[in-house]
Design a protein around this motif. Structure first.
Motif, short mmCIF file in Angstrom:
data_model
loop_
_atom_site.label_atom_id
_atom_site.label_comp_id
_atom_site.label_asym_id
_atom_site.label_seq_id
_atom_site.Cartn_x
_atom_site.Cartn_y
_atom_site.Cartn_z
N LYS A 1 15.13 14.54 -52.94
CA LYS A 1 15.33 13.41 -52.04
C LYS A 1 16.38 12.44 -52.58
CE LYS A 1 10.60 13.46 -50.22
NZ LYS A 1 9.38 12.66 -49.96
N GLN A 2 16.69 12.57 -53.87
CA GLN A 2 17.65 11.69 -54.54
C GLN A 2 17.27 10.22 -54.37
OE1 GLN A 2 20.69 12.30 -56.53
NE2 GLN A 2 19.31 14.03 -56.83
N ARG A 3 16.00 9.94 -54.60
CA ARG A 3 15.53 8.56 -54.54
C ARG A 3 14.22 8.42 -55.32
NH1 ARG A 3 11.10 7.65 -51.31
NH2 ARG A 3 10.61 9.16 -49.68
N ILE A 4 13.86 7.18 -55.61
CA ILE A 4 12.58 6.90 -56.26
C ILE A 4 11.47 6.96 -55.22
CG2 ILE A 4 11.23 5.09 -57.41
CD1 ILE A 4 13.89 4.20 -58.69
N PRO B 1 15.68 16.49 -46.49
CA PRO B 1 16.13 15.77 -45.29
C PRO B 1 16.24 14.26 -45.48
CG PRO B 1 14.52 17.42 -44.67
CD PRO B 1 14.56 17.40 -46.17
N ASP B 2 15.51 13.71 -46.45
CA ASP B 2 15.60 12.27 -46.72
C ASP B 2 17.02 11.87 -47.12
OD1 ASP B 2 13.00 11.80 -46.11
OD2 ASP B 2 12.42 11.01 -48.06
N GLU C 1 21.89 8.88 -45.57
CA GLU C 1 23.30 8.85 -45.19
C GLU C 1 23.46 8.23 -43.80
OE1 GLU C 1 27.40 9.26 -44.83
OE2 GLU C 1 26.06 9.10 -46.56
N LEU C 2 22.56 8.59 -42.88
CA LEU C 2 22.60 8.00 -41.54
C LEU C 2 22.33 6.49 -41.61
CD1 LEU C 2 20.71 10.75 -39.51
CD2 LEU C 2 23.14 10.20 -39.36
N GLN C 3 21.38 6.11 -42.48
CA GLN C 3 21.07 4.69 -42.65
C GLN C 3 22.28 3.94 -43.19
OE1 GLN C 3 18.03 3.21 -41.85
NE2 GLN C 3 19.10 1.29 -42.25
N ARG D 1 25.30 4.47 -42.58
CA ARG D 1 26.33 4.32 -41.56
C ARG D 1 26.02 3.24 -40.52
NH1 ARG D 1 28.03 10.60 -40.15
NH2 ARG D 1 28.18 11.33 -42.34
N PHE D 2 24.77 2.72 -40.52
CA PHE D 2 24.45 1.65 -39.58
C PHE D 2 25.35 0.45 -39.85
CE2 PHE D 2 20.35 3.80 -38.82
CZ PHE D 2 20.31 3.70 -37.44
N GLY D 3 25.90 -0.12 -38.79
CA GLY D 3 26.78 -1.26 -38.93
C GLY D 3 28.23 -0.88 -39.11
N LEU D 4 28.49 0.43 -39.25
CA LEU D 4 29.87 0.92 -39.35
C LEU D 4 30.27 1.58 -38.04
CD1 LEU D 4 30.03 2.71 -42.84
CD2 LEU D 4 31.23 0.62 -42.21
N SER D 5 31.46 1.33 -37.58
CA SER D 5 31.95 2.09 -36.43
C SER D 5 32.30 3.50 -36.89
CB SER D 5 33.20 1.42 -35.84
OG SER D 5 34.33 1.63 -36.68
N GLY D 6 32.34 4.42 -35.97
CA GLY D 6 32.70 5.79 -36.30
C GLY D 6 34.08 5.88 -36.94
N ILE D 7 34.99 5.05 -36.47
CA ILE D 7 36.36 5.05 -37.01
C ILE D 7 36.36 4.56 -38.46
CG2 ILE D 7 38.65 4.00 -36.80
CD1 ILE D 7 38.19 3.91 -33.77
#
Length: 227
Positions: free
Chosen positions: A55-58, A203-204, A209-211, A213-219
């Motif tokens: 999961k690459q997290r604690i 899957p985490d 990674e999806l988290q 990207r929140f607040g970023l435009s696709g561009i």
């Protein structure tokens, strides 16, 4: 010197192997890893925290299943590169399979020496459950397991299936058939998990990674990758 710095972190490349024992019986329950933050949290909260390499997290033991580990004592070995954790296993289940200990399969014969006591995955998300199930299928008989057969055939086989399932999903969308869209999307998600299982990527990590990207435009996101 702080407690955390007693560990030879350079020798273990930042991940400390941890052997976990039931305090009252000395039964070995599991083996895991801690980074500095996980060890600090464990010391502070008296609840076992580990670093998940998949999961690459604690994660706090029991955060999904409710089977927490209350730390009773901690011992560092003579080389300062392995930790022994003595715990009270709340709920009695340490293994994600629903068994008390992760060590229940004999190496030579493959004999399973303990039964499932409860569903330790009852509170897991469906992706978590499916990922663990697919991980278990790695060692299954390819003649009896579709997942095992895909993994045995290798990358070209399962990547071809992903392309095929993506095409079927697109056709379902074009046909505007909602039932088929759901069905084909489920097929696509299942097949997309196969390479994650093969590469041991939980899957985490995708969720993280999806988290991100929140607040970023696709561009903006695409431009950041180019850099």
């Amino acid at each position: 010197m702080s407690i955390v710095e007693r560990v030879d972190w350079q020798k273990v490349d930042g991940l400390l192997p941890v052997i976990v024992q039931e305090d009252s019986t000395n039964e070995v329950l599991m083996m895991a890893f801690m980074d500095k933050e996980a060890l600090s949290l464990t010391i502070k909260t008296k609840k076992a925290h580990y670093f998940s390499r998949t999961k690459q997290r604690i994660w706090q033991k029991g955060e999904s299943s409710g089977n927490f580990q209350i730390v009773k004592d901690m011992f560092i070995d003579c080389d300062n590169d392995t930790l022994l954790l003595k715990v009270e296993q709340v709920g009695g289940i340490a293994c994600h399979t629903g068994r008390k200990s992760c060590f229940f399969t004999k190496l030579e014969s493959g004999e399973v020496t303990s039964e499932v006591q409860e569903s330790a995955t009852a509170n897991y998300s469906v992706l978590d459950k499916l990922y663990h199930e697919l991980q278990d299928r790695k060692s299954a008989d390819p003649k009896k397991s579709y997942t095992a057969s895909l993994l045995q055939k290798g990358e070209n086989s399962y990547l071809k299936k992903i392309v095929e399932e993506a095409g079927e999903f697109c056709f379902a969308v074009k046909d505007d058939d909602k039932k088929e869209i759901v069905y084909e999307c489920a097929d696509l998600v299942y097949h997309a998990l196969i390479p994650l299982v093969d590469k041991n990527i939980h899957p985490d990590q995708i969720k993280s990674e999806l988290q991100r990207r929140f607040g970023l435009s696709g561009i903006e996101e695409k431009n950041s990758r180019k850099k």
